[in-house]
Design a protein around this motif. Structure first.
Motif, mmCIF file in Angstrom:
data_model
loop_
_atom_site.group_PDB
_atom_site.id
_atom_site.type_symbol
_atom_site.label_atom_id
_atom_site.label_comp_id
_atom_site.label_asym_id
_atom_site.label_seq_id
_atom_site.Cartn_x
_atom_site.Cartn_y
_atom_site.Cartn_z
ATOM 1 N N TYR A 199 39.775 -34.178 -6.739
ATOM 2 C CA TYR A 199 39.073 -35.175 -7.548
ATOM 3 C C TYR A 199 37.626 -35.199 -7.068
ATOM 4 C CZ TYR A 199 40.284 -38.075 -3.458
ATOM 5 O OH TYR A 199 40.460 -38.553 -2.190
ATOM 6 N N ALA A 200 36.740 -35.550 -7.970
ATOM 7 C CA ALA A 200 35.316 -35.526 -7.643
ATOM 8 C C ALA A 200 34.997 -36.609 -6.623
ATOM 9 C CB ALA A 200 34.492 -35.719 -8.911
ATOM 10 N N ASP A 201 34.301 -36.237 -5.556
ATOM 11 C CA ASP A 201 33.856 -37.199 -4.560
ATOM 12 C C ASP A 201 32.431 -36.882 -4.151
ATOM 13 O OD1 ASP A 201 34.100 -34.947 -3.043
ATOM 14 O OD2 ASP A 201 35.396 -35.804 -1.515
ATOM 15 N N ARG A 202 31.878 -37.717 -3.251
ATOM 16 C CA ARG A 202 30.506 -37.524 -2.797
ATOM 17 C C ARG A 202 30.444 -36.976 -1.375
ATOM 18 N NH1 ARG A 202 26.573 -40.402 -5.531
ATOM 19 N NH2 ARG A 202 25.151 -39.208 -4.241
ATOM 20 N N ASN A 203 31.564 -36.517 -0.865
ATOM 21 C CA ASN A 203 31.603 -35.877 0.453
ATOM 22 C C ASN A 203 31.000 -36.751 1.552
ATOM 23 O OD1 ASN A 203 32.901 -33.552 -0.480
ATOM 24 N ND2 ASN A 203 30.959 -32.624 -1.101
ATOM 25 N N GLY A 204 31.413 -38.017 1.546
ATOM 26 C CA GLY A 204 31.003 -38.914 2.614
ATOM 27 C C GLY A 204 29.672 -39.592 2.421
ATOM 28 N N TRP A 205 29.053 -39.403 1.258
ATOM 29 C CA TRP A 205 27.746 -40.011 0.996
ATOM 30 C C TRP A 205 27.927 -41.167 0.026
ATOM 31 C CZ3 TRP A 205 23.761 -39.339 3.926
ATOM 32 C CH2 TRP A 205 22.506 -39.774 3.524
ATOM 33 N N TYR A 250 31.701 -46.377 -1.844
ATOM 34 C CA TYR A 250 31.767 -45.819 -0.498
ATOM 35 C C TYR A 250 32.855 -44.755 -0.392
ATOM 36 C CZ TYR A 250 28.705 -49.653 0.832
ATOM 37 O OH TYR A 250 27.642 -50.512 0.921
ATOM 38 N N TRP A 251 32.521 -43.685 0.370
ATOM 39 C CA TRP A 251 33.445 -42.582 0.626
ATOM 40 C C TRP A 251 33.611 -42.437 2.131
ATOM 41 C CZ3 TRP A 251 35.607 -40.422 -3.673
ATOM 42 C CH2 TRP A 251 34.948 -40.637 -4.891
ATOM 43 N N TYR A 252 34.830 -42.182 2.596
ATOM 44 C CA TYR A 252 35.073 -42.166 4.029
ATOM 45 C C TYR A 252 36.334 -41.362 4.351
ATOM 46 C CZ TYR A 252 38.496 -45.770 2.818
ATOM 47 O OH TYR A 252 39.556 -46.448 2.250
ATOM 48 N N GLN A 253 36.485 -41.052 5.643
ATOM 49 C CA GLN A 253 37.691 -40.420 6.171
ATOM 50 C C GLN A 253 38.017 -41.014 7.532
ATOM 51 O OE1 GLN A 253 37.124 -36.134 6.210
ATOM 52 N NE2 GLN A 253 37.963 -35.915 4.160
ATOM 53 N N TYR A 254 39.256 -40.807 7.962
ATOM 54 C CA TYR A 254 39.681 -41.233 9.294
ATOM 55 C C TYR A 254 39.797 -40.011 10.187
ATOM 56 C CZ TYR A 254 40.938 -45.644 7.032
ATOM 57 O OH TYR A 254 40.904 -46.824 6.327
ATOM 58 N N GLY A 255 39.309 -40.155 11.421
ATOM 59 C CA GLY A 255 39.395 -39.074 12.390
ATOM 60 C C GLY A 255 39.966 -39.555 13.709
ATOM 61 N N VAL A 256 40.716 -38.693 14.381
ATOM 62 C CA VAL A 256 41.306 -39.007 15.682
ATOM 63 C C VAL A 256 40.424 -38.387 16.767
ATOM 64 C CG1 VAL A 256 43.312 -38.735 17.174
ATOM 65 C CG2 VAL A 256 43.623 -39.130 14.713
ATOM 66 N N TYR A 257 40.000 -39.218 17.714
ATOM 67 C CA TYR A 257 39.066 -38.795 18.758
ATOM 68 C C TYR A 257 39.770 -38.801 20.109
ATOM 69 C CZ TYR A 257 34.779 -38.744 21.572
ATOM 70 O OH TYR A 257 33.790 -38.417 22.467
ATOM 71 N N ASP A 258 39.678 -37.679 20.825
ATOM 72 C CA ASP A 258 40.355 -37.562 22.123
ATOM 73 C C ASP A 258 39.394 -37.639 23.297
ATOM 74 O OD1 ASP A 258 39.002 -35.178 21.967
ATOM 75 O OD2 ASP A 258 40.777 -33.888 22.066
ATOM 76 N N GLY A 259 38.161 -38.076 23.024
ATOM 77 C CA GLY A 259 37.150 -38.156 24.066
ATOM 78 C C GLY A 259 36.221 -36.970 24.092
ATOM 79 N N ASN A 261 44.280 -30.504 6.485
ATOM 80 C CA ASN A 261 43.271 -29.489 6.178
ATOM 81 C C ASN A 261 43.793 -28.563 5.097
ATOM 82 O OD1 ASN A 261 41.109 -30.056 8.100
ATOM 83 N ND2 ASN A 261 42.603 -29.514 9.672
ATOM 84 N N PHE A 262 42.940 -28.303 4.097
ATOM 85 C CA PHE A 262 43.304 -27.421 2.995
ATOM 86 C C PHE A 262 42.097 -26.560 2.617
ATOM 87 C CE2 PHE A 262 46.253 -30.895 2.820
ATOM 88 C CZ PHE A 262 47.462 -30.326 2.427
ATOM 89 N N TRP A 263 42.361 -25.291 2.427
ATOM 90 C CA TRP A 263 41.312 -24.352 2.051
ATOM 91 C C TRP A 263 40.666 -24.733 0.729
ATOM 92 C CZ3 TRP A 263 37.808 -20.895 1.038
ATOM 93 C CH2 TRP A 263 37.828 -20.190 -0.173
ATOM 94 N N GLU A 264 41.415 -25.322 -0.193
ATOM 95 C CA GLU A 264 40.908 -25.611 -1.529
ATOM 96 C C GLU A 264 39.915 -26.763 -1.588
ATOM 97 O OE1 GLU A 264 44.017 -25.530 -0.592
ATOM 98 O OE2 GLU A 264 45.265 -24.295 -1.894
ATOM 99 N N THR A 265 39.782 -27.549 -0.540
ATOM 100 C CA THR A 265 38.963 -28.757 -0.569
ATOM 101 C C THR A 265 37.517 -28.445 -0.920
ATOM 102 O OG1 THR A 265 40.386 -29.721 1.130
ATOM 103 C CG2 THR A 265 38.266 -30.777 0.747
ATOM 104 N N GLU A 266 36.933 -29.303 -1.728
ATOM 105 C CA GLU A 266 35.517 -29.168 -2.097
ATOM 106 C C GLU A 266 34.656 -29.775 -1.006
ATOM 107 O OE1 GLU A 266 31.831 -30.936 -3.341
ATOM 108 O OE2 GLU A 266 33.650 -32.150 -3.503
ATOM 109 N N ASN A 267 33.792 -28.958 -0.406
ATOM 110 C CA ASN A 267 32.889 -29.399 0.660
ATOM 111 C C ASN A 267 31.486 -28.885 0.401
ATOM 112 O OD1 ASN A 267 34.725 -30.772 2.591
ATOM 113 N ND2 ASN A 267 35.660 -28.749 2.782
ATOM 114 N N ASP A 268 30.503 -29.629 0.901
ATOM 115 C CA ASP A 268 29.103 -29.200 0.867
ATOM 116 C C ASP A 268 28.710 -28.649 2.230
ATOM 117 O OD1 ASP A 268 28.501 -29.931 -1.791
ATOM 118 O OD2 ASP A 268 28.247 -32.028 -1.189
#
Length: 414
Positions: free
Chosen positions: A279-285, A357-366, A377-384
């Motif tokens: 689906y169309a998104d703004r890639n976190g912007w 607003y566009w956002y994602q969740y990330g796991v941080y291990d330090g 993760n998917f190869w098909e994802t639309e990214n800039d």
């Protein structure tokens, strides 16, 4: 104020490891973008008439005396060893004269905006610049800093998005195929003088740095199979907050308070097991916008927005963060979600202006952020992807920005 000054000095000593910083707690919604394009990176061409728009709000609701200046930086955002007079033509400081108190809004604030650079305060060298905004004409009273770039286009870039060769990441990652044409430039040692930075979805914490590996005449090639492989992730999650009076599809409730609104979003769920869907998104912007007023900059409200993520508690040493342009792309205490054992969900509240607003969740291990447990993760994802090419001559004292190009994984891949 001493705390702001100490943070500012530490940032300078550290080489601007985090260039986008807010030092004054009342500052909200800092936006720096290409004129009339909220989604545009803050990049202008050297010696051109192009301009950037700067917008920000001061929740003190009192008119302040703000000014700005530029700091020339190297490719890694460390300060360039040059005098201000060497890279700014005209005055080294400029006041921000355009402001307006909020209207038809419950939240009280003063909105400031300006177009830059101005004719009497103009960067005259290409490269990275740190925009410093401070109070009362005193650089020791910093309000915030944010990054911008000035490019002198002298190198051409050929790039596309491909699938990696490695079977373990073939279906989950994306690879950038890259080559440079230096044209008439006489570059004696490309491995020493050139650096290429590749940015995925404007996530500065995930930037890759590569050096040329092969040279064929004026064409430089890179080892992209090892150095430029990015996780594909998934399309960004969204929150339509253009109205606090009408509940959108992602909002669970919205209540008016004395100084704004309290908004609770519907719980988000882990997505690794879900099949990929485009689906169309703004890639976190994100966009500052409203469906109810004419001008979103000073006629919109603020809300304390509660984000919730329904999942089991992470193991010790791992934390969950909401990452985007409005919360920051680097894990910090401000964008961390805390686990509530009673509800079985992670949650945090962020002050947000009306917008989309566009956002994602990330796991941080330090050490690094991993989107695999929360998003997949998917190869098909639309990214800039945005590619920056920096050059330093053997007698130069800063890194020049000689090329910038953006490509999209759905329109520039094979």
């Amino acid at each position: 104020m001493m705390r702001c000054l100490l943070l500012f000095l530490l940032l300078t000593k550290a080489g601007f490891a985090q260039p986008d910083q807010v030092f004054k707690s009342s500052i909200r919604s800092v936006r720096l973008f290409q004129q009339n394009n909220q989604g545009g990176l803050p990049i202008i061409s050297l010696n051109s008439v192009e301009q950037l728009e700067l917008h920000f709000d001061d929740m003190d609701a009192q008119v302040r005396n703000y000014a700005y200046t530029f700091q020339l930086c190297n490719a890694d955002w460390s300060p360039a060893m040059l005098s201000t007079f060497d890279y700014i033509s005209g005055f080294t400081q400029q006041r921000i004269l355009q402001f307006r108190p909020s209207s038809i809004a419950v939240s009280k604030y003063v909105h400031y905006q300006t177009m830059l650079p101005e004719r009497n305060c103009m960067p005259n060298k290409s490269g990275n610049y740190l925009l410093k905004v401070f109070m009362d004409g005193d650089p020791n009273k910093p309000a915030f800093t944010c990054r911008m770039m000035v490019v002198d286009s002298r190198i051409s870039i050929a790039a596309q998005v491909l699938q990696p060769f490695q079977p373990e990441v073939f279906r989950t990652h994306q690879r950038i195929q890259l080559a440079l044409n230096t044209g008439n430039m006489n570059i004696m040692s490309p491995q020493q003088q050139l650096s290429v930075y590749v940015l995925q979805n404007r996530n500065w914490s995930n930037m890759r740095v590569v050096k040329p590996l092969f040279q064929r005449g004026n064409v430089l090639e890179f080892n992209t199979e090892q150095d430029l492989v990015f996780p594909g992730m998934k399309e960004y999650r969204w929150a339509d907050l253009r109205s606090y009076r009408f509940v959108s599809d992602r909002m669970e409730s919205a209540k008016r308070t004395a100084d704004g609104f309290d908004v609770v979003l519907k719980p988000d769920l882990p997505r690794p097991a879900l099949r990929y869907a485009f689906y169309a998104d703004r890639n976190g912007w994100s966009d500052i916008a409203s469906s109810e007023s004419l001008n979103p900059w000073w006629q919109t409200d603020y809300a304390q927005v509660e984000f919730r993520y329904a999942a089991e508690q992470l193991t010790k040493g791992r934390t969950l963060h909401i990452l985007s342009d409005f919360s920051g792309t680097t894990p910090t205490p401000a964008n961390r979600l805390m686990y509530d054992s009673a509800s079985g969900m992670y949650a945090t509240k962020l002050p947000l202006k009306q917008g989309y607003y566009w956002y994602q969740y990330g796991v941080y291990d330090g050490k690094q952020v991993d989107f695999t447990p929360s998003e997949g993760n998917f190869w098909e994802t639309e990214n800039d992807y945005t590619i920056f090419v920096y050059f330093r001559s053997f007698t130069g004292r800063h890194d020049e920005l000689l090329a910038v190009q953006s490509i999209n994984s759905r329109f520039g891949r094979r």
